[in-house]
Design a protein around this motif. Structure first.
Motif, PDB file in Angstrom:
ATOM      1  N   VAL A 163      75.605  55.222  36.529  1.00 49.12           N
ATOM      2  CA  VAL A 163      74.964  56.013  35.624  1.00 49.12           C
ATOM      3  C   VAL A 163      73.845  54.886  34.834  1.00 49.12           C
ATOM      4  N   ALA A 164      74.405  53.882  34.454  1.00 49.73           N
ATOM      5  CA  ALA A 164      73.458  52.819  33.928  1.00 49.73           C
ATOM      6  C   ALA A 164      72.125  52.546  34.839  1.00 49.73           C
ATOM      7  N   GLU A 165      72.157  52.433  36.289  1.00 46.63           N
ATOM      8  CA  GLU A 165      71.110  52.117  36.657  1.00 46.63           C
ATOM      9  C   GLU A 165      70.237  53.335  36.918  1.00 46.63           C
ATOM     10  N   ALA A 166      70.748  54.678  36.658  1.00 48.08           N
ATOM     11  CA  ALA A 166      69.740  55.719  36.724  1.00 48.08           C
ATOM     12  C   ALA A 166      69.132  55.783  35.459  1.00 48.08           C
ATOM     13  N   VAL A 167      69.769  55.250  34.414  1.00 46.62           N
ATOM     14  CA  VAL A 167      69.145  55.543  32.870  1.00 46.62           C
ATOM     15  C   VAL A 167      68.018  54.110  33.069  1.00 46.62           C
ATOM     16  N   ALA A 168      68.291  52.892  33.732  1.00 44.54           N
ATOM     17  CA  ALA A 168      67.353  51.994  33.815  1.00 44.54           C
ATOM     18  C   ALA A 168      66.205  52.318  34.732  1.00 44.54           C
ATOM     19  N   TYR A 169      66.251  52.846  35.603  1.00 41.47           N
ATOM     20  CA  TYR A 169      65.060  53.521  36.444  1.00 41.47           C
ATOM     21  C   TYR A 169      64.189  54.583  35.311  1.00 41.47           C
ATOM     22  N   LEU A 170      64.732  55.113  34.571  1.00 37.90           N
ATOM     23  CA  LEU A 170      63.957  56.262  33.946  1.00 37.90           C
ATOM     24  C   LEU A 170      63.119  55.476  32.907  1.00 37.90           C
ATOM     25  N   CYS A 171      63.561  54.229  32.666  1.00 35.82           N
ATOM     26  CA  CYS A 171      62.911  53.233  31.663  1.00 35.82           C
ATOM     27  C   CYS A 171      61.734  52.478  32.267  1.00 35.82           C
ATOM     28  N   THR A 172      61.618  52.585  33.645  1.00 38.53           N
ATOM     29  CA  THR A 172      60.855  51.676  34.461  1.00 38.53           C
ATOM     30  C   THR A 172      59.186  52.353  34.301  1.00 38.53           C
ATOM     31  N   PRO A 173      58.170  51.526  34.725  1.00 44.80           N
ATOM     32  CA  PRO A 173      56.787  51.858  34.722  1.00 44.80           C
ATOM     33  C   PRO A 173      56.543  53.016  35.684  1.00 44.80           C
ATOM     34  N   GLN A 174      57.586  52.724  36.997  1.00 51.95           N
ATOM     35  CA  GLN A 174      57.484  53.754  37.891  1.00 51.95           C
ATOM     36  C   GLN A 174      57.805  55.163  37.709  1.00 51.95           C
ATOM     37  N   ALA A 175      58.594  55.306  36.815  1.00 50.34           N
ATOM     38  CA  ALA A 175      58.997  56.432  36.197  1.00 50.34           C
ATOM     39  C   ALA A 175      58.324  57.166  35.079  1.00 50.34           C
ATOM     40  N   SER A 176      57.160  56.716  34.791  1.00 48.80           N
ATOM     41  CA  SER A 176      56.437  57.219  33.525  1.00 48.80           C
ATOM     42  C   SER A 176      56.081  58.632  33.741  1.00 48.80           C
ATOM     43  N   PHE A 177      55.921  59.184  35.120  1.00 49.13           N
ATOM     44  CA  PHE A 177      55.587  60.894  35.093  1.00 49.13           C
ATOM     45  C   PHE A 177      56.838  61.613  35.577  1.00 49.13           C
ATOM     46  N   ILE A 178      58.034  60.964  35.147  1.00 44.54           N
ATOM     47  CA  ILE A 178      59.102  61.714  35.149  1.00 44.54           C
ATOM     48  C   ILE A 178      59.669  62.118  33.787  1.00 44.54           C
ATOM     49  N   THR A 179      59.383  63.406  33.303  1.00 44.83           N
ATOM     50  CA  THR A 179      59.949  63.870  31.738  1.00 44.83           C
ATOM     51  C   THR A 179      60.271  65.143  32.033  1.00 44.83           C
ATOM     52  N   GLY A 180      61.274  65.518  30.998  1.00 43.74           N
ATOM     53  CA  GLY A 180      61.684  67.198  31.012  1.00 43.74           C
ATOM     54  C   GLY A 180      62.473  67.440  32.103  1.00 43.74           C
ATOM     55  N   ALA A 181      63.008  66.300  32.961  1.00 43.34           N
ATOM     56  CA  ALA A 181      63.830  66.596  33.921  1.00 43.34           C
ATOM     57  C   ALA A 181      65.218  66.177  33.966  1.00 43.34           C
ATOM     58  N   SER A 182      66.035  66.744  34.729  1.00 40.80           N
ATOM     59  CA  SER A 182      67.639  66.406  34.806  1.00 40.80           C
ATOM     60  C   SER A 182      67.850  65.836  36.143  1.00 40.80           C
ATOM     61  N   LEU A 183      68.468  64.547  36.053  1.00 45.94           N
ATOM     62  CA  LEU A 183      68.655  63.595  37.393  1.00 45.94           C
ATOM     63  C   LEU A 183      70.145  63.925  37.367  1.00 45.94           C
ATOM     64  N   PRO A 184      70.475  64.976  38.228  1.00 53.85           N
ATOM     65  CA  PRO A 184      72.002  65.028  38.880  1.00 53.85           C
ATOM     66  C   PRO A 184      72.356  63.776  39.645  1.00 53.85           C
ATOM     67  N   LEU A 185      73.576  63.460  38.886  1.00 51.77           N
ATOM     68  CA  LEU A 185      74.524  62.222  39.845  1.00 51.77           C
ATOM     69  C   LEU A 185      75.617  63.013  40.034  1.00 51.77           C
ATOM     70  N   ASP A 186      75.828  63.943  41.006  1.00 54.77           N
ATOM     71  CA  ASP A 186      76.834  65.073  41.008  1.00 54.77           C
ATOM     72  C   ASP A 186      77.612  65.061  42.458  1.00 54.77           C
ATOM     73  N   GLY A 187      77.347  63.965  43.460  1.00 54.67           N
ATOM     74  CA  GLY A 187      77.739  64.069  44.687  1.00 54.67           C
ATOM     75  C   GLY A 187      77.651  65.354  45.367  1.00 54.67           C
ATOM     76  N   GLY A 188      76.404  66.132  45.060  1.00 51.77           N
ATOM     77  CA  GLY A 188      76.062  67.193  45.702  1.00 51.77           C
ATOM     78  C   GLY A 188      76.577  68.540  44.959  1.00 51.77           C
ATOM     79  N   TRP A 189      77.329  68.607  43.934  1.00 52.80           N
ATOM     80  CA  TRP A 189      77.905  69.595  43.155  1.00 52.80           C
ATOM     81  C   TRP A 189      76.870  70.768  42.997  1.00 52.80           C
ATOM     82  N   THR A 190      75.741  70.372  42.542  1.00 53.41           N
ATOM     83  CA  THR A 190      74.595  71.630  42.280  1.00 53.41           C
ATOM     84  C   THR A 190      73.962  71.952  43.357  1.00 53.41           C
ATOM     85  N   ALA A 191      74.134  71.551  44.612  1.00 52.40           N
ATOM     86  CA  ALA A 191      73.628  71.820  45.768  1.00 52.40           C
ATOM     87  C   ALA A 191      74.226  73.302  46.460  1.00 52.40           C
ATOM     88  N   HIS A 192      75.233  73.532  46.056  1.00 47.91           N
ATOM     89  CA  HIS A 192      75.887  74.733  46.031  1.00 47.91           C
ATOM     90  C   HIS A 192      75.119  76.123  45.803  1.00 47.91           C
TER      91      HIS A 192
END
Length: 267
Positions: A238-267
């Motif tokens: 989870v912490a690494e996903a938080v870190a990614y969203l703080c990087t310059p490479q993630a500057s165009f990602i906003t208003g999103a939800s990043l699931p770390l759910d092992g495929g739960w929401t793929a159903h």
């Protein structure tokens, strides 16, 4: 009860330099918050670690000694909404993580607990965002990362307060994204499935009672039933996903939800 084994340790793989930035992490003495605070400090941020658990914050600070950035403990009960808003002033990165859980049918759910859950997990994040945005807007840069849940995207029985709070947090995060876009501020949710934390472990008995099954069957039959990956999420993931969203490479990602759910929401 058989709990799936832990995943291999997650390396700090995302390149992130937060030198000169101030971050605030709520629920920082707990598993996810602790991992986030340590990750941001490792990237050079000065981290305000907020929790009501003073002893847990002291242990966090000891563990963070030698990190590139400093960890400053701040004992705070988030039901003090004015204090929460004040604590967020001057922050560049805000991680809304603090949470609590009670598993009960709606007809048995104590109204006072419902109110407390909504206060800590929805009203407090609103006040923290409100307190942080003026500084972020002034600097033309900011990152709001809300630790939501798969229960911000899906519902489960017996979790009325938690599901309501997380769904509300997802909506708040999107509004912050729309308002903050022209100011260089992004706002996103990280939405994990069941994370290996004491909060999850404490649910097992309540889940067993609510579903009428033995505790040893809760993890496989309830918690991981809808997950394609049959293990718990690790706090460092989870912490690494938080870190990614703080990087310059993630500057165009906003208003999103990043699931770390092992495929739960793929159903």
């Amino acid at each position: 009860m058989t709990v799936p084994p832990a995943a291999n340790p997650v390396p700090h793989a995302v390149g992130l330099d937060l030198t000169g930035r101030t971050a605030l992490v709520t629920g920082a003495a707990g598993s996810i918050g602790r991992a986030c605070a340590l990750r941001l400090a490792a990237a050079g941020a000065k981290v305000r670690a907020v929790d009501r658990d003073a002893a847990g914050l002291d242990e966090l600070c000891e563990h963070a000694a030698g990190a590139a950035g400093a960890v400053e403990p701040q004992v705070l009960d988030l039901t003090d909404l004015a204090a929460a808003e004040h604590a967020a002033a001057g922050t560049d990165v805000l991680v809304n993580n603090a949470g609590l859980q009670l598993v009960r049918p709606i007809e048995d759910f104590p109204p006072e607990v419902f109110s407390t859950v909504l206060t800590v997990m929805l009203e407090a994040p609103f006040r923290l965002v409100r307190g942080a945005l003026p500084h972020m807007y002034g600097r033309g840069w900011g990152r709001v990362v809300n630790i939501s849940s798969v229960h911000g995207l899906r519902a489960s029985p017996f979790k009325s307060a938690y599901v309501a709070a997380k769904h509300g947090l997802e909506g708040l995060s999107k509004v912050a994204a729309l308002e903050g876009a022209r100011h260089g501020v992004t706002s996103n949710c990280v939405s994990p499935g069941y994370v290996r934390t004491p909060l999850v472990e404490r649910q097992i008995a309540d889940q067993a009672a609510a579903h009428g099954i033995p505790p040893e069957r809760v993890v496989s039959e309830i918690m991981l039933a809808d997950s394609a990956l049959k293990r718990l999420v690790e706090p460092d993931e989870v912490a690494e996903a938080v870190a990614y969203l703080c990087t310059p490479q993630a500057s165009f990602i906003t208003g999103a939800s990043l699931p770390l759910d092992g495929g739960w929401t793929a159903h």
